[in-house]
Design a protein around this motif. Structure first.
Motif, PDB file in Angstrom:
ATOM      1  N   ASN A  18       0.860  -1.175   0.000  1.00  0.00           N
ATOM      2  CA  ASN A  18       0.000   0.000   0.000  1.00  0.00           C
ATOM      3  C   ASN A  18       0.901   1.231   0.000  1.00  0.00           C
ATOM      4  O   ASN A  18       1.548   1.543   1.003  1.00  0.00           O
ATOM      5  CB  ASN A  18      -0.915  -0.006   1.222  1.00  0.00           C
ATOM      6  CG  ASN A  18      -1.924   1.107   1.192  1.00  0.00           C
ATOM      7  OD1 ASN A  18      -1.857   2.005   0.362  1.00  0.00           O
ATOM      8  ND2 ASN A  18      -2.870   1.051   2.099  1.00  0.00           N
ATOM      9  N   SER A  68       3.635   1.153  15.282  1.00  0.00           N
ATOM     10  CA  SER A  68       2.561   1.824  16.010  1.00  0.00           C
ATOM     11  C   SER A  68       1.970   2.992  15.215  1.00  0.00           C
ATOM     12  O   SER A  68       0.928   3.513  15.571  1.00  0.00           O
ATOM     13  CB  SER A  68       3.066   2.325  17.362  1.00  0.00           C
ATOM     14  OG  SER A  68       3.953   3.425  17.201  1.00  0.00           O
ATOM     15  N   CYS A  69       2.636   3.381  14.143  1.00  0.00           N
ATOM     16  CA  CYS A  69       2.184   4.502  13.313  1.00  0.00           C
ATOM     17  C   CYS A  69       1.218   4.078  12.212  1.00  0.00           C
ATOM     18  O   CYS A  69       0.726   4.932  11.484  1.00  0.00           O
ATOM     19  CB  CYS A  69       3.382   5.178  12.642  1.00  0.00           C
ATOM     20  SG  CYS A  69       4.553   5.877  13.776  1.00  0.00           S
ATOM     21  N   VAL A  70       0.992   2.787  12.056  1.00  0.00           N
ATOM     22  CA  VAL A  70       0.138   2.306  10.953  1.00  0.00           C
ATOM     23  C   VAL A  70      -1.065   1.573  11.528  1.00  0.00           C
ATOM     24  O   VAL A  70      -1.079   1.168  12.678  1.00  0.00           O
ATOM     25  CB  VAL A  70       0.923   1.389   9.986  1.00  0.00           C
ATOM     26  CG1 VAL A  70       2.094   2.115   9.355  1.00  0.00           C
ATOM     27  CG2 VAL A  70       1.405   0.134  10.681  1.00  0.00           C
ATOM     28  N   ASP A  71      -2.072   1.392  10.670  1.00  0.00           N
ATOM     29  CA  ASP A  71      -3.241   0.629  11.072  1.00  0.00           C
ATOM     30  C   ASP A  71      -2.837  -0.823  11.360  1.00  0.00           C
ATOM     31  O   ASP A  71      -1.980  -1.374  10.669  1.00  0.00           O
ATOM     32  CB  ASP A  71      -4.288   0.623   9.951  1.00  0.00           C
ATOM     33  CG  ASP A  71      -4.895   1.981   9.715  1.00  0.00           C
ATOM     34  OD1 ASP A  71      -4.955   2.761  10.689  1.00  0.00           O
ATOM     35  OD2 ASP A  71      -5.308   2.278   8.585  1.00  0.00           O
ATOM     36  N   PRO A  72      -3.451  -1.437  12.358  1.00  0.00           N
ATOM     37  CA  PRO A  72      -3.114  -2.835  12.677  1.00  0.00           C
ATOM     38  C   PRO A  72      -3.304  -3.781  11.480  1.00  0.00           C
ATOM     39  O   PRO A  72      -2.578  -4.763  11.355  1.00  0.00           O
ATOM     40  CB  PRO A  72      -4.067  -3.189  13.813  1.00  0.00           C
ATOM     41  CG  PRO A  72      -4.388  -1.882  14.456  1.00  0.00           C
ATOM     42  CD  PRO A  72      -4.374  -0.881  13.347  1.00  0.00           C
ATOM     43  N   ASP A  73      -4.262  -3.456  10.584  1.00  0.00           N
ATOM     44  CA  ASP A  73      -4.470  -4.301   9.403  1.00  0.00           C
ATOM     45  C   ASP A  73      -3.291  -4.255   8.441  1.00  0.00           C
ATOM     46  O   ASP A  73      -3.128  -5.153   7.620  1.00  0.00           O
ATOM     47  CB  ASP A  73      -5.735  -3.854   8.662  1.00  0.00           C
ATOM     48  CG  ASP A  73      -6.997  -4.092   9.482  1.00  0.00           C
ATOM     49  OD1 ASP A  73      -6.934  -4.891  10.434  1.00  0.00           O
ATOM     50  OD2 ASP A  73      -8.022  -3.463   9.173  1.00  0.00           O
ATOM     51  N   GLU A  74      -2.490  -3.204   8.527  1.00  0.00           N
ATOM     52  CA  GLU A  74      -1.354  -3.048   7.612  1.00  0.00           C
ATOM     53  C   GLU A  74      -0.019  -3.313   8.297  1.00  0.00           C
ATOM     54  O   GLU A  74       1.033  -3.047   7.726  1.00  0.00           O
ATOM     55  CB  GLU A  74      -1.354  -1.639   7.017  1.00  0.00           C
ATOM     56  CG  GLU A  74      -2.562  -1.368   6.141  1.00  0.00           C
ATOM     57  CD  GLU A  74      -2.512   0.026   5.541  1.00  0.00           C
ATOM     58  OE1 GLU A  74      -1.971   0.952   6.169  1.00  0.00           O
ATOM     59  OE2 GLU A  74      -3.038   0.166   4.414  1.00  0.00           O
ATOM     60  N   ASN A  80       2.887   8.479   5.231  1.00  0.00           N
ATOM     61  CA  ASN A  80       2.947   8.597   6.682  1.00  0.00           C
ATOM     62  C   ASN A  80       4.379   9.000   7.055  1.00  0.00           C
ATOM     63  O   ASN A  80       5.280   8.161   7.126  1.00  0.00           O
ATOM     64  CB  ASN A  80       2.555   7.266   7.317  1.00  0.00           C
ATOM     65  CG  ASN A  80       2.497   7.311   8.814  1.00  0.00           C
ATOM     66  OD1 ASN A  80       3.127   8.140   9.457  1.00  0.00           O
ATOM     67  ND2 ASN A  80       1.738   6.389   9.385  1.00  0.00           N
ATOM     68  N   TYR A 130       6.095   7.247  10.055  1.00  0.00           N
ATOM     69  CA  TYR A 130       6.461   5.866   9.728  1.00  0.00           C
ATOM     70  C   TYR A 130       7.712   5.833   8.846  1.00  0.00           C
ATOM     71  O   TYR A 130       8.653   5.093   9.124  1.00  0.00           O
ATOM     72  CB  TYR A 130       5.288   5.162   9.040  1.00  0.00           C
ATOM     73  CG  TYR A 130       5.656   3.835   8.439  1.00  0.00           C
ATOM     74  CD1 TYR A 130       5.863   2.720   9.236  1.00  0.00           C
ATOM     75  CD2 TYR A 130       5.829   3.697   7.065  1.00  0.00           C
ATOM     76  CE1 TYR A 130       6.225   1.508   8.690  1.00  0.00           C
ATOM     77  CE2 TYR A 130       6.186   2.492   6.518  1.00  0.00           C
ATOM     78  CZ  TYR A 130       6.392   1.403   7.329  1.00  0.00           C
ATOM     79  OH  TYR A 130       6.760   0.206   6.786  1.00  0.00           O
TER      80      TYR A 130
END
Length: 181
Positions: free
Chosen positions: A40, A168-174, A46, A49
């Motif tokens: 993605n 920790s800066c990204v969605d848990p799904d990613e 981000n 990130y």
């Protein structure tokens, strides 16, 4: 084929570079239009990130290159014995044994993990500057050891911290995709 066989402006080199750029563009277009991308590309927007993923790059350039090439420099250019070069290299590697534990302890006392990462970057950069200034002068071995220790400490302080911070800066799904990037 190697670049040095024909140079950067050899037709084969230019064709291969062109094909690589074209494939890169196709990959980006495909990933942007795919509902379930392998990578993605929004992750690269981000800034926090991306910044945290660049910390290991700095660590690699400052620590890993020294670990790989500096012993040869010490034995070849500086004419130290392999044993003496190894003793000098302990200044670089020893901090990596205890600094991750130290960083964890410091964070558990409430100090920001980002602050620890910034300190580690500062140590690595300052250590490289010091090593650049005194690294080839035989009489300044204590300063060389201090520079190597600073670089090793900087490497050790980031070990473990930066991975968790970046994820920790990204969605848990990613998280899986972000970890592999």
């Amino acid at each position: 084929m190697k670049v040095h066989d024909g140079g950067w402006f050899n037709i084969k080199t230019l064709i291969l570079l062109g094909i690589s750029c074209l494939l890169g563009i196709i990959f980006v277009i495909y990933e942007k239009n795919n509902t379930n991308p392998v990578l993605n590309l929004k992750l690269l927007k981000n800034k926090r990130y991306v910044g945290l993923t660049l910390v290991p790059v700095v660590a690699s350039f400052s620590f890993v290159t020294l670990l790989t090439y500096y012993p040869s420099y010490l034995t070849g250019v500086m004419q130290f014995s392999p044993s003496y070069a190894g003793i000098i290299m302990i200044s670089l590697t020893f901090p990596v044994l205890f600094c991750p534990l130290l960083a964890g302890k410091i964070v558990s006392f409430g100090v920001s993990a980002i602050f620890i990462v910034l300190i580690s970057l500062f140590l690595m950069i300052l250590g490289r500057i010091l090593l650049f200034l005194v690294g080839g002068i035989d009489g300044l071995l204590p300063l060389i050891s201090i520079a190597l220790f600073m670089i090793g400490a900087g490497m050790g302080l980031t070990a473990g911290l930066v991975d968790g911070l970046a994820l920790s800066c990204v969605d848990p799904d990613e998280a899986g995709m972000a970890a592999s990037l």
